[in-house]
Design an enzyme around this catalytic site. Structure first.
Site, PDB file in Angstrom:
ATOM      1  N   GLU A   1      -2.138   2.337  10.542  1.00 36.13           N
ATOM      2  CA  GLU A   1      -2.165   1.169   9.664  1.00 36.13           C
ATOM      3  C   GLU A   1      -2.085  -0.124  10.477  1.00 36.13           C
ATOM      4  O   GLU A   1      -2.641  -1.150  10.097  1.00 36.13           O
ATOM      5  CB  GLU A   1      -1.000   1.231   8.665  1.00 36.13           C
TER       6      GLU A   1
ATOM      7  N   ASP B   1       2.671   1.788   2.431  1.00 35.91           N
ATOM      8  CA  ASP B   1       1.514   2.641   2.115  1.00 35.91           C
ATOM      9  C   ASP B   1       1.586   3.999   2.800  1.00 35.91           C
ATOM     10  O   ASP B   1       1.372   5.040   2.170  1.00 35.91           O
ATOM     11  CB  ASP B   1       0.202   1.939   2.528  1.00 35.91           C
TER      12      ASP B   1
ATOM     13  N   ALA C   1      -9.704  -1.383  -1.677  1.00 36.11           N
ATOM     14  CA  ALA C   1      -9.499  -1.935  -3.019  1.00 36.11           C
ATOM     15  C   ALA C   1      -8.031  -1.983  -3.404  1.00 36.11           C
ATOM     16  O   ALA C   1      -7.696  -2.330  -4.521  1.00 36.11           O
ATOM     17  CB  ALA C   1     -10.288  -1.134  -4.036  1.00 36.11           C
TER      18      ALA C   1
ATOM     19  N   GLY D   1      -4.691   2.226  -1.217  1.00 34.61           N
ATOM     20  CA  GLY D   1      -4.157   2.947  -0.062  1.00 34.61           C
ATOM     21  C   GLY D   1      -5.138   3.877   0.632  1.00 34.61           C
ATOM     22  O   GLY D   1      -4.728   4.869   1.240  1.00 34.61           O
ATOM     23  N   SER D   2      -6.435   3.540   0.594  1.00 28.54           N
ATOM     24  CA  SER D   2      -7.408   4.438   1.239  1.00 28.54           C
ATOM     25  C   SER D   2      -7.124   4.567   2.731  1.00 28.54           C
ATOM     26  O   SER D   2      -7.237   5.647   3.309  1.00 28.54           O
ATOM     27  CB  SER D   2      -8.842   3.968   1.000  1.00 28.54           C
ATOM     28  N   SER D   3      -6.740   3.471   3.382  1.00 24.83           N
ATOM     29  CA  SER D   3      -6.551   3.531   4.839  1.00 24.83           C
ATOM     30  C   SER D   3      -5.329   4.380   5.192  1.00 24.83           C
ATOM     31  O   SER D   3      -5.380   5.170   6.144  1.00 24.83           O
ATOM     32  CB  SER D   3      -6.424   2.131   5.439  1.00 24.83           C
TER      33      SER D   3
ATOM     34  N   LYS E   1      -2.353   5.482  -3.371  1.00 22.92           N
ATOM     35  CA  LYS E   1      -1.115   4.916  -3.913  1.00 22.92           C
ATOM     36  C   LYS E   1      -1.384   3.655  -4.741  1.00 22.92           C
ATOM     37  O   LYS E   1      -2.446   3.030  -4.628  1.00 22.92           O
ATOM     38  CB  LYS E   1      -0.151   4.562  -2.764  1.00 22.92           C
TER      39      LYS E   1
ATOM     40  N   ASN F   1     -15.866  -1.539   9.185  1.00 20.69           N
ATOM     41  CA  ASN F   1     -15.022  -0.485   8.579  1.00 20.69           C
ATOM     42  C   ASN F   1     -15.155   0.838   9.344  1.00 20.69           C
ATOM     43  O   ASN F   1     -14.199   1.608   9.456  1.00 20.69           O
ATOM     44  CB  ASN F   1     -15.319  -0.326   7.079  1.00 20.69           C
TER      45      ASN F   1
HETATM   46  N1  LIG Z   1     -11.922   7.837   3.603  1.00 16.95           N
HETATM   47  C1  LIG Z   1     -12.032   7.020   4.636  1.00 16.95           C
HETATM   48  N2  LIG Z   1     -12.815   7.349   5.681  1.00 16.95           N
HETATM   49  C2  LIG Z   1     -12.902   6.552   6.760  1.00 16.95           C
HETATM   50  N3  LIG Z   1     -12.273   5.363   6.876  1.00 16.95           N
HETATM   51  C3  LIG Z   1     -11.506   4.971   5.866  1.00 16.95           C
HETATM   52  C4  LIG Z   1     -11.358   5.760   4.689  1.00 16.95           C
HETATM   53  N4  LIG Z   1     -10.536   5.107   3.855  1.00 16.95           N
HETATM   54  C5  LIG Z   1     -10.181   3.953   4.478  1.00 16.95           C
HETATM   55  N5  LIG Z   1     -10.763   3.862   5.680  1.00 16.95           N
HETATM   56  C6  LIG Z   1     -10.586   2.773   6.658  1.00 16.95           C
HETATM   57  O1  LIG Z   1      -9.641   1.860   6.103  1.00 16.95           O
HETATM   58  C7  LIG Z   1     -10.241   0.579   5.861  1.00 16.95           C
HETATM   59  C8  LIG Z   1      -9.765   0.048   4.521  1.00 16.95           C
HETATM   60  O2  LIG Z   1      -8.447  -0.353   4.606  1.00 16.95           O
HETATM   61  P1  LIG Z   1      -7.805  -1.404   3.562  1.00 16.95           P
HETATM   62  O3  LIG Z   1      -8.612  -2.646   3.554  1.00 16.95           O
HETATM   63  O4  LIG Z   1      -6.376  -1.481   3.878  1.00 16.95           O
HETATM   64  O5  LIG Z   1      -8.033  -0.714   2.185  1.00 16.95           O
HETATM   65  P2  LIG Z   1      -7.019   0.041   1.242  1.00 16.95           P
HETATM   66  O6  LIG Z   1      -6.292  -1.027   0.502  1.00 16.95           O
HETATM   67  O7  LIG Z   1      -7.888   0.859   0.359  1.00 16.95           O
HETATM   68  O8  LIG Z   1      -6.115   0.833   2.128  1.00 16.95           O
HETATM   69  C9  LIG Z   1     -11.741   0.841   5.885  1.00 16.95           C
HETATM   70  O9  LIG Z   1     -12.430  -0.315   6.352  1.00 16.95           O
HETATM   71  C10 LIG Z   1     -11.876   2.001   6.868  1.00 16.95           C
HETATM   72  O10 LIG Z   1     -11.888   1.539   8.191  1.00 16.95           O
HETATM   73  C1  LIG Z   2      -0.036  -6.774   0.898  1.00 22.17           C
HETATM   74  C2  LIG Z   2       0.703  -5.508   1.270  1.00 22.17           C
HETATM   75  O1  LIG Z   2       2.034  -5.596   0.778  1.00 22.17           O
HETATM   76  C3  LIG Z   2       0.079  -4.274   0.617  1.00 22.17           C
HETATM   77  C4  LIG Z   2      -1.336  -4.028   1.029  1.00 22.17           C
HETATM   78  O2  LIG Z   2      -1.856  -2.935   0.331  1.00 22.17           O
HETATM   79  P1  LIG Z   2      -3.426  -2.582   0.359  1.00 22.17           P
HETATM   80  O3  LIG Z   2      -3.922  -2.707   1.760  1.00 22.17           O
HETATM   81  O4  LIG Z   2      -4.090  -3.549  -0.525  1.00 22.17           O
HETATM   82  O5  LIG Z   2      -3.487  -1.194  -0.139  1.00 22.17           O
HETATM   83  C5  LIG Z   2       0.745  -5.400   2.784  1.00 22.17           C
HETATM   84  C6  LIG Z   2       1.707  -4.350   3.319  1.00 22.17           C
HETATM   85  O6  LIG Z   2       2.619  -3.903   2.601  1.00 22.17           O
HETATM   86  O7  LIG Z   2       1.546  -4.004   4.493  1.00 22.17           O
END
Ligand SMILES: Nc1ncnc2c1ncn2[C@@H]1O[C@H](COP(=O)(O)OP(=O)(O)O)[C@@H](O)[C@H]1O
Ligand SMILES: C[C@@](O)(CCOP(=O)(O)O)CC(=O)O
Length: 416
Positions: free
Chosen positions: A221, A232, A161, A164-166, A17, A123
């Site tokens: 989350e 997210d 980054a 929304g990977s998590s 996202k 992670n």
């Molecule tokens: N494809 C994946 N496989 C395993 N863990 C993942 C994956 N993507 C995200 N994560 C978990 O989510 C954490 C990243 O979350 P976050 O910092 O909120 O990043 P984002 O903004 O990309 O959601 C990673 O440290 C890991 O623990």
């Molecule tokens: C900063 C925030 O508004 C978005 C965080 O997004 P991301 O983890 O950077 O994908 C926190 C939230 O909405 O929970």
């Protein structure tokens, strides 16, 4: 995962996202506008594995390939699930009944005991904790005998980054457990509450199931972020464009128009939890000033949403379209400056925004900030040659830049 039945294969995917407006302010009940991306996380589950009695967890995005004894996982999920009410009130449709902290404490003990030889990085620990949490919450109350399996979750998204990977990771894991229960027609243990699965279509999730997937992904989350707003998990479940305000039902908007964006990766890692708590500290110190900024952000989101909705009607003439994109650009600049006041920008993000504005476009950080991605909407009438030139200039400055359209579909069960 269960013996005496033909081996099962399941494939699920979910989008990443971008937050167009409302990051950080959404935590304080302000409006956020988010869209899904074409980039996805894919889960593959297979019981056709060579090693008997072994569970393989393969999460390449965090460099984790671990093997566990089936019996260890079985013993783990057979322990009574920590709940705030009696088990007879619980099944997987009630995430609110879990004793979140107690479960996390048990998982930490399990990981410490069983991962002895694999020293987990932060992670990996978060990803594994989230997996175990969902495994226990979904399958603990079921009559099930686990067998060998391999679960692989790969992703086209950059981890940590801001895309929304998590949430995307959480959504595919939750959707997988739900699909597994549906396909295996699992029944609850006697002391847990029964449930009814009413969706006859095993190739997609219905409205109730999507709601549940989003709710559970929010729980995950909470493990990864601490105090997520919920935006997210919502967008990664439903896809499209989402109007989101904490505590109210999300409004889903189907995208009828192509919104093209440049996504620019600073390649700087950041920590959402830390950035969110930094804003909270700043708000504590300068409450009325920060509240003023958060209220302005709410207005920016509201105006930007109105503009996007107008564009999405596809009824604007060229002049009106130009005007709407101009307003969207100005709102993007305003928001980037407000985010800078919150302290969540970074010189590299500012540098990206400078390159964009020098070339007639407008950019802002997306997600938690502090690094991660910047986003820039490209109006349809904007010169493609200039877009190419901007992307080259950004690449010369060592940033990754990709052109992508907003609005990939939400969580889906993919064919094998
Ligand atoms: N494809 C994946 N496989 C395993 N863990 C993942 C994956 N993507 C995200 N994560 C978990 O989510 C954490 C990243 O979350 P976050 O910092 O909120 O990043 P984002 O903004 O990309 O959601 C990673 O440290 C890991 O623990
Ligand atoms: C900063 C925030 O508004 C978005 C965080 O997004 P991301 O983890 O950077 O994908 C926190 C939230 O909405 O929970």
């Amino acid at each position: 995962m269960t013996s005496s039945q033909p081996p099962l294969k399941i494939r699920i995917s979910a989008p990443g996202k971008v937050i167009l407006h409302g990051e950080h302010s959404v935590v304080y009940n302000k409006l956020a506008v988010a869209a899904s991306l074409g980039l996805r996380t894919q889960l593959e589950y297979s019981e056709e594995v060579e090693r008997q009695n072994v569970v393989a967890l393969d999460f390449p995005a965090v460099n984790m390939l671990h093997f566990y004894h089936v019996q260890d996982l079985q013993d783990f999920i057979d322990k009574p699930l920590p709940l705030i009410k009696s088990p007879c009130t619980y099944n997987f449709t009630h995430p609110e009944l879990l004793d979140h902290e107690e479960i996390l404490a048990s998982i930490a003990t399990f990981i410490a005991e069983k991962s002895g030889s694999h020293r987990l990085e932060a992670n990996q620990q978060l990803a594994f904790t989230s997996f175990l949490y969902l495994l226990w919450a979904f399958l603990g109350p079921m009559n099930i005998q686990l067998t060998h399996f391999k679960l692989r979750v790969k992703s086209e998204l950059t981890v940590s980054a801001g895309t929304g990977s998590s949430a995307s990771f959480a959504v595919v894991i939750v959707a997988f457990f739900l699909q597994f229960i549906r396909l295996r027609k699992l029944k609850p243990k006697d002391n847990y509450k029964g449930f009814n699965i009413t969706n006859p279509n095993l190739e997609s999730f219905d409205k109730k199931e999507l709601e549940l997937i989003s709710k559970w992904a929010f729980q995950s989350e909470r493990i990864i972020h601490g105090t997520p707003s919920g935006v997210d998990n919502t967008i990664c479940t439903y896809g499209g464009l989402v109007q989101f305000r904490k505590g109210t039902l999300p409004l889903l908007i189907e995208l009828a128009t192509k919104f093209t964006t440049i996504l620019i990766n600073t390649k700087l890692p950041r920590d959402t939890k830390r950035l969110v708590s930094m804003v909270a500290e700043r708000r504590e110190k300068y409450k009325s000033i920060i509240d003023g900024i958060l209220n302005s952000m709410d207005q920016v989101s509201t105006r930007a949403l109105q503009c996007m909705q107008k564009i999405n009607t596809k009824t604007l003439n060229d002049f009106e379209l130009l005007n709407s994109y101009e307003t969207l650009g100005e709102l993007t600049d305003l928001n980037q400056n407000l985010l800078r006041c919150l302290g969540v920008s970074h010189p590299k993000l500012d540098e990206i925004c400078f390159v964009l504005s020098n070339n007639g476009l407008h950019g802002k950080l997306t997600g938690a900030g502090g690094g991660g991605y910047a986003i820039c909407l490209v109006p349809p009438h904007f010169d493609k040659v200039v877009v190419k030139k901007i992307m080259e200039e950004l690449k010369l400055k060592e940033f990754d830049a990709v052109l992508t359209d907003l609005g990939g579909c939400g969580v889906s069960i993919d064919s094998l």
